[in-house]
Each structure stands twice: as structure tokens, then as C-alpha cells.
Design a protein around this motif. Structure first.
Motif, PDB file in Angstrom:
ATOM      1  N   TYR A   1       0.807  -1.220   0.000  1.00 27.80           N
ATOM      2  CA  TYR A   1       0.000   0.000   0.000  1.00 27.80           C
ATOM      3  C   TYR A   1       0.845   1.278   0.000  1.00 27.80           C
ATOM      4  CZ  TYR A   1      -3.805  -3.142   1.479  1.00 27.80           C
ATOM      5  OH  TYR A   1      -4.734  -4.151   1.565  1.00 27.80           O
ATOM      6  N   ILE A   2       2.164   1.161   0.004  1.00 26.47           N
ATOM      7  CA  ILE A   2       2.995   2.353   0.231  1.00 26.47           C
ATOM      8  C   ILE A   2       3.243   3.174  -1.030  1.00 26.47           C
ATOM      9  CG2 ILE A   2       4.152   1.170   2.127  1.00 26.47           C
ATOM     10  CD1 ILE A   2       6.604   0.882   0.354  1.00 26.47           C
ATOM     11  N   THR A   3       2.960   2.631  -2.224  1.00 31.36           N
ATOM     12  CA  THR A   3       3.361   3.325  -3.456  1.00 31.36           C
ATOM     13  C   THR A   3       2.657   4.673  -3.623  1.00 31.36           C
ATOM     14  OG1 THR A   3       1.719   1.994  -4.650  1.00 31.36           O
ATOM     15  CG2 THR A   3       4.017   1.232  -4.689  1.00 31.36           C
ATOM     16  N   GLY A   4       1.398   4.770  -3.185  1.00 32.55           N
ATOM     17  CA  GLY A   4       0.689   6.039  -3.310  1.00 32.55           C
ATOM     18  C   GLY A   4       1.330   7.132  -2.463  1.00 32.55           C
ATOM     19  N   SER A   5       1.700   6.786  -1.229  1.00 35.89           N
ATOM     20  CA  SER A   5       2.355   7.761  -0.352  1.00 35.89           C
ATOM     21  C   SER A   5       3.736   8.139  -0.893  1.00 35.89           C
ATOM     22  CB  SER A   5       2.503   7.189   1.058  1.00 35.89           C
ATOM     23  OG  SER A   5       1.241   6.982   1.651  1.00 35.89           O
ATOM     24  N   MET A   6       4.438   7.179  -1.481  1.00 37.74           N
ATOM     25  CA  MET A   6       5.750   7.464  -2.063  1.00 37.74           C
ATOM     26  C   MET A   6       5.627   8.420  -3.246  1.00 37.74           C
ATOM     27  SD  MET A   6       7.096   3.542  -1.796  1.00 37.74           S
ATOM     28  CE  MET A   6       8.656   3.657  -2.664  1.00 37.74           C
TER      29      MET A   6
ATOM     30  N   ALA B   1      12.297   9.113 -10.441  1.00 37.54           N
ATOM     31  CA  ALA B   1      11.717   8.198  -9.458  1.00 37.54           C
ATOM     32  C   ALA B   1      10.192   8.227  -9.533  1.00 37.54           C
ATOM     33  CB  ALA B   1      12.184   8.580  -8.052  1.00 37.54           C
ATOM     34  N   MET B   2       9.645   9.406  -9.808  1.00 38.21           N
ATOM     35  CA  MET B   2       8.197   9.545  -9.891  1.00 38.21           C
ATOM     36  C   MET B   2       7.625   8.687 -11.025  1.00 38.21           C
ATOM     37  SD  MET B   2       6.247  13.178  -9.583  1.00 38.21           S
ATOM     38  CE  MET B   2       4.600  13.276  -8.886  1.00 38.21           C
ATOM     39  N   MET B   3       8.353   8.605 -12.143  1.00 40.34           N
ATOM     40  CA  MET B   3       7.894   7.783 -13.266  1.00 40.34           C
ATOM     41  C   MET B   3       7.936   6.300 -12.898  1.00 40.34           C
ATOM     42  SD  MET B   3       7.024   9.969 -15.548  1.00 40.34           S
ATOM     43  CE  MET B   3       6.821   8.948 -16.996  1.00 40.34           C
ATOM     44  N   VAL B   4       8.972   5.873 -12.194  1.00 44.78           N
ATOM     45  CA  VAL B   4       9.075   4.469 -11.760  1.00 44.78           C
ATOM     46  C   VAL B   4       7.947   4.141 -10.782  1.00 44.78           C
ATOM     47  CG1 VAL B   4      10.507   2.791 -10.544  1.00 44.78           C
ATOM     48  CG2 VAL B   4      11.564   4.420 -12.120  1.00 44.78           C
ATOM     49  N   LEU B   5       7.734   5.019  -9.805  1.00 42.53           N
ATOM     50  CA  LEU B   5       6.689   4.795  -8.803  1.00 42.53           C
ATOM     51  C   LEU B   5       5.307   4.807  -9.428  1.00 42.53           C
ATOM     52  CD1 LEU B   5       8.137   7.008  -5.937  1.00 42.53           C
ATOM     53  CD2 LEU B   5       7.947   4.513  -5.932  1.00 42.53           C
ATOM     54  N   LEU B   6       5.143   5.610 -10.473  1.00 37.97           N
ATOM     55  CA  LEU B   6       3.868   5.649 -11.178  1.00 37.97           C
ATOM     56  C   LEU B   6       3.539   4.281 -11.761  1.00 37.97           C
ATOM     57  CD1 LEU B   6       1.755   7.875 -11.913  1.00 37.97           C
ATOM     58  CD2 LEU B   6       2.925   8.073 -14.100  1.00 37.97           C
ATOM     59  N   GLY B   7       4.541   3.647 -12.384  1.00 39.50           N
ATOM     60  CA  GLY B   7       4.337   2.309 -12.923  1.00 39.50           C
ATOM     61  C   GLY B   7       4.064   1.282 -11.837  1.00 39.50           C
ATOM     62  N   MET B   8       4.779   1.375 -10.714  1.00 39.58           N
ATOM     63  CA  MET B   8       4.571   0.439  -9.601  1.00 39.58           C
ATOM     64  C   MET B   8       3.171   0.599  -9.014  1.00 39.58           C
ATOM     65  SD  MET B   8       8.282   0.845  -7.705  1.00 39.58           S
ATOM     66  CE  MET B   8       7.721  -0.037  -6.251  1.00 39.58           C
ATOM     67  N   HIS B   9       2.743   1.837  -8.822  1.00 41.91           N
ATOM     68  CA  HIS B   9       1.425   2.092  -8.244  1.00 41.91           C
ATOM     69  C   HIS B   9       0.323   1.615  -9.186  1.00 41.91           C
ATOM     70  CE1 HIS B   9      -1.487   3.918  -5.614  1.00 41.91           C
ATOM     71  NE2 HIS B   9      -1.938   4.715  -6.563  1.00 41.91           N
ATOM     72  N   PHE B  10       0.508   1.859 -10.472  1.00 47.39           N
ATOM     73  CA  PHE B  10      -0.478   1.421 -11.466  1.00 47.39           C
ATOM     74  C   PHE B  10      -0.601  -0.102 -11.469  1.00 47.39           C
ATOM     75  CE2 PHE B  10      -1.596   0.950 -16.147  1.00 47.39           C
ATOM     76  CZ  PHE B  10      -2.931   1.278 -15.954  1.00 47.39           C
ATOM     77  N   LEU B  11       0.553  -0.784 -11.395  1.00 49.77           N
ATOM     78  CA  LEU B  11       0.547  -2.252 -11.358  1.00 49.77           C
ATOM     79  C   LEU B  11      -0.174  -2.752 -10.118  1.00 49.77           C
ATOM     80  CD1 LEU B  11       1.509  -4.951 -12.527  1.00 49.77           C
ATOM     81  CD2 LEU B  11       3.662  -4.638 -11.277  1.00 49.77           C
ATOM     82  N   GLN B  12       0.086  -2.130  -8.963  1.00 48.79           N
ATOM     83  CA  GLN B  12      -0.560  -2.563  -7.718  1.00 48.79           C
ATOM     84  C   GLN B  12      -2.072  -2.374  -7.773  1.00 48.79           C
ATOM     85  OE1 GLN B  12      -1.376  -0.013  -4.757  1.00 48.79           O
ATOM     86  NE2 GLN B  12      -2.582  -1.737  -4.026  1.00 48.79           N
ATOM     87  N   VAL B  13      -2.505  -1.246  -8.356  1.00 45.46           N
ATOM     88  CA  VAL B  13      -3.940  -0.956  -8.459  1.00 45.46           C
ATOM     89  C   VAL B  13      -4.636  -1.995  -9.333  1.00 45.46           C
ATOM     90  CG1 VAL B  13      -5.614   0.675  -9.438  1.00 45.46           C
ATOM     91  CG2 VAL B  13      -3.774   1.509  -7.971  1.00 45.46           C
ATOM     92  N   ILE B  14      -4.036  -2.302 -10.489  1.00 45.06           N
ATOM     93  CA  ILE B  14      -4.655  -3.267 -11.397  1.00 45.06           C
ATOM     94  C   ILE B  14      -4.610  -4.668 -10.799  1.00 45.06           C
ATOM     95  CG2 ILE B  14      -4.536  -4.309 -13.694  1.00 45.06           C
ATOM     96  CD1 ILE B  14      -5.472  -1.384 -13.625  1.00 45.06           C
ATOM     97  N   TRP B  15      -3.484  -5.032 -10.207  1.00 50.57           N
ATOM     98  CA  TRP B  15      -3.338  -6.400  -9.683  1.00 50.57           C
ATOM     99  C   TRP B  15      -4.322  -6.674  -8.546  1.00 50.57           C
ATOM    100  CZ3 TRP B  15      -0.488  -9.561 -12.511  1.00 50.57           C
ATOM    101  CH2 TRP B  15      -0.263 -10.839 -12.030  1.00 50.57           C
ATOM    102  N   ASP B  16      -4.526  -5.686  -7.689  1.00 50.34           N
ATOM    103  CA  ASP B  16      -5.444  -5.859  -6.559  1.00 50.34           C
ATOM    104  C   ASP B  16      -6.905  -5.611  -6.928  1.00 50.34           C
ATOM    105  OD1 ASP B  16      -3.388  -6.526  -4.903  1.00 50.34           O
ATOM    106  OD2 ASP B  16      -3.245  -4.578  -3.911  1.00 50.34           O
TER     107      ASP B  16
END
Length: 380
Positions: A34-39, A92-107
């Protein structure tokens, strides 16, 4: 002290706001995923803070932009560090954007009743991409000049409104001073304001519906945001800061020679746009025209992403969304790797890079030794 805090609470009601912020229920307990949004929010705050200090020394004109960035990089106290943090936090923001997007879709966090919040997230993603594109040009150096010129030419290939869109972005028929001032206004004014507004709306809608609980967390005891999830988020933000600081301290943000339309500079976008550059190089794609590969195909892919809340209503649709995203990210990674590999083994490209690097070092040496003339650094 208690009397003062009680008085302040009576006047402002801050205790209720703190309670609402920190006691958000987290069904299934706090989780690292759940931390990617805060990051992401943290990196945006870092961008705003460092951007403000860069703004105090930056001068947006074709005759002073490079010179002011040179001043920040080589003369302003800790300017090189502030610029480095700003530069690497953007990546870093672009990398985190991809991670957050993946987490949202996966969950499955895009499914009802969270469709609107998912679409708000897509708008935020476009704004972040816009910030990356507009910030690239501001040093008015060779790298940003040629890469952004390619981007505006792509915009000009759009059907019907392409030429008008390109002229609006460029500030006229010519690519120059008005292009820079418009990109600066977007990067430092309009886009951060839009990002702040949509981020607040995104958080509000998120808090309304709460966290999507993964299947393996169902039935587990609920936690609150404070203290465990706050700790997880803080650790994540510190990791981001540590990585950004590492690169800022070991690899200063690049500043190539001042923009010169007469040079044969090897134009390349930042690494997170290399996949699109390589995609356009495929003969089957390039034969269809720039608009096909740079506008039609990305628009079609974004349409599928936009429709994910509808597609994912069924179990099969949700698995399709997962597979689609994995294939899309894998394709981006492969195309990026292909571009880097091919550029590293392209003798002509490497020779041009060495020539450009020599120019960059030489102009800095001249500026330090002879000072920048009144007519600008290109005179050196």
C-alpha cells in the motif's frame, strides 16, 4: 501546553482532522504493497520544494535559460544538489507511477465502486507525463532542445488539429523563445496546480471508499493507518529519498551545451520514453506514418486502460486486465532495452555523443575561465 492545544482545537477543530487522517481503517491490516501512493505523493512534494529553489535562480528565455542553469549547477550554493534531487526525483516519480499502477490493477482497486478514482488516477498520470515533457526543455541545452523538438513534431502529426496544436505548443511557427516560456508556464504553473487539485480529489475519493482488500487479507483483523501503515509509508519514502540522494551525490544532473539548431545532436528522449522512440523505428510502424505509431496506437492502448473498470467486472475480465498490463509493461521494458543496446553498439551514435560531451565540458571550462558574455553562452 495542553491549555494552548485545547484552545487551538476549540478554534480550529484540528484534533478531529488529525483523528480522521490517522485513524482510517485498513481491513486486513497494514501492508507494504500500500505504500506506493504515499511514495508518489512524497516525490511530488520534493519536486515542489526543490522546484521553488530552482525557480528563484532560473531565467526563462533563450538567451538566459542555459546561463541560469549553469549558475545553479556551478555557482549557486548547493545548487547542483538541489537540481540533482529535482532531476532524479522526477525519474523516481515515473518508476513509482508504474509500480502504483501495477498494484492498483493487480489488486482490482479499479473495480466498483472505485471506477471514478481509477479514472482520476489516469488523469494524474497524464499530468505527471506532461511535467516530464515540459521540464525537459527548460535548461535550453542540446539534449532538451532536440528531444522536445521531436515531441512537438509528433504533436504536429495529429489528424486535423495537428498543425494548430504544434503552433500552440511552440508559440508560433518557429521553435524558440515562446516555446520555452510556454513550457515553463506549464511546468512551473498550470501542471503543478492541476496535479495538486486532482491529487486532493483523488485522495478524497480514495478515503470515501477505503482500501481494496486482497483476497488473502480477507477475514484478518483490521488496523488503522496509525501507527503501522504510517511506519511502512515512512520507510518507503525514506528509501526513495535515499536512492534519489545517492544519484544526486554521485551523478550530477546533466547539462549539455547550449541549444544550437545547426548542430547534429543525437536526439533521444529520457529513458522512460525510449520505448516509444524504438517502437516508431520498426519498419512496419514507420511505413504507416508518425501519427500511427505515436498517436493512434497509444490512444488505443489508453482506451483499453480507461475501460478496465468495465472489462474487469467479471473474473475473466480482471485476469485479462492483469495479463494486458503485464504484456504492456514487458513490451515497454524490452523496447527500452533494445534502444539502449542498439545505441551502445552504434559507432556513429557513440561518436556523436562523445562530440556532444566534449562540447558540454568545453563550454563549462570557457564559462568558468572567461565568464559568460552579455550576449549569452553561445558566443563562447
Amino acid at each position: 501546553m495542553k491549555a494552548l492545544l485545547d484552545w487551538l482545537d476549540h478554534r480550529t477543530g484540528y484534533k478531529l482532522l488529525v483523528h480522521e487522517a490517522l485513524n482510517e481503517p485498513i481491513p486486513g491490516g497494514a501492508r507494504w504493497r500500500y505504500i506506493t501512493g504515499s511514495m508518489l505523493t512524497f516525490t511530488f512534494v520534493v519536486q515542489v520544494m526543490t522546484g521553488f529553489f530552482l525557480w528563484t535562480a532560473y531565467s526563462p528565455s533563450t538567451q538566459t535559460a542555459w546561463e541560469s542553469v549553469y549558475y545553479i549547477q556551478h555557482e549557486m550554493t548547493y545548487g547542483w544538489l538541489v537540481r540533482g534531487v529535482h532531476h532524479y526525483a522526477a525519474q523516481a516519480m515515473m518508476v513509482l507511477l508504474g509500480m502504483h499502477f501495477l498494484q492498483v490493477i493487480w489488486d482490482g482497486a479499479y473495480r466498483a465502486p472505485r471506477e471514478v478514482n481509477f479514472w482520476l488516477g489516469l488523469i494524474l498520470m497524464q499530468i505527471v507525463i506532461g511535467l516530464s515533457l515540459t521540464g525537459y526543455l527548460l535548461p535550453w541545452d542540446q539534449k532538451g532542445y532536440y528531444a522536445t523538438k521531436v515531441a512537438t513534431n509528433i504533436a504536429g502529426s495529429a489528424p486535423v488539429i495537428g498543425p494548430q496544436l504544434q503552433q500552440i505548443a511552440q508559440g508560433g511557427a518557429a521553435y524558440g523563445h515562446h516555446t520555452l516560456t510556454r513550457f515553463f508556464a506549464l511546468h512551473a504553473g498550470l501542471l503543478p496546480a492541476l496535479l495538486t487539485a486532482f491529487l486532493a480529489l483523488h485522495v478524497y475519493v480514495f478515503r470515501r471508499h477505503g482500501i481494496t482488500v486482497p483476497h488473502n487479507a480477507e477475514g484478518k483483523p483490521a488496523d488503522t493507518f496509525w501507527p503501522k501503515q504510517v511506519l511502512f509509508d515512512a520507510v518507503g519514502c525514506l528509501v526513495v529519498l535515499a536512492v534519489v540522494m545517492y544519484f544526486a551525490l554521485t551523478r550530477e544532473a546533466e547539462l549539455t551545451a547550449p541549444a544550437d539548431a545547426g548542430e547534429d545532436f543525437p536526439a533521444r528522449p529520457e529513458w522512460y520514453f525510449l520505448f516509444l522512440f524504438r517502437f516508431l523505428e520498426f519498419p512496419a510502424i514507420s511505413s504507416q506514418g508518425v501519427a500511427f505509431g505515436a498517436i493512434y496506437v497509444p490512444t488505443l492502448l489508453m482506451l483499453v486502460v480507461f475501460l478496465m473498470p468495465i472489462i474487469g467486472k467479471s473474473r475473466a475480465g480482471h485476469y485479462f486486465n492483469r495479463a494486458f498490463l503485464v504484456v504492456l509493461l514487458a513490451g515497454v521494458a524490452v523496447l527500452t532495452g533494445m534502444t539502449i543496446h542498439e545505441d551502445n553498439h552504434n559507432e556513429s551514435h557513440q561518436a556523436k555523443l562523445k562530440f556532444a560531451e566534449r562540447d558540454a565540458h568545453r563550454i563549462v571550462e570557457l564559462a568558468m575561465r572567461e565568464q559568460i558574455p552579455q550576449n549569452g553562452a553561445r558566443e563562447l
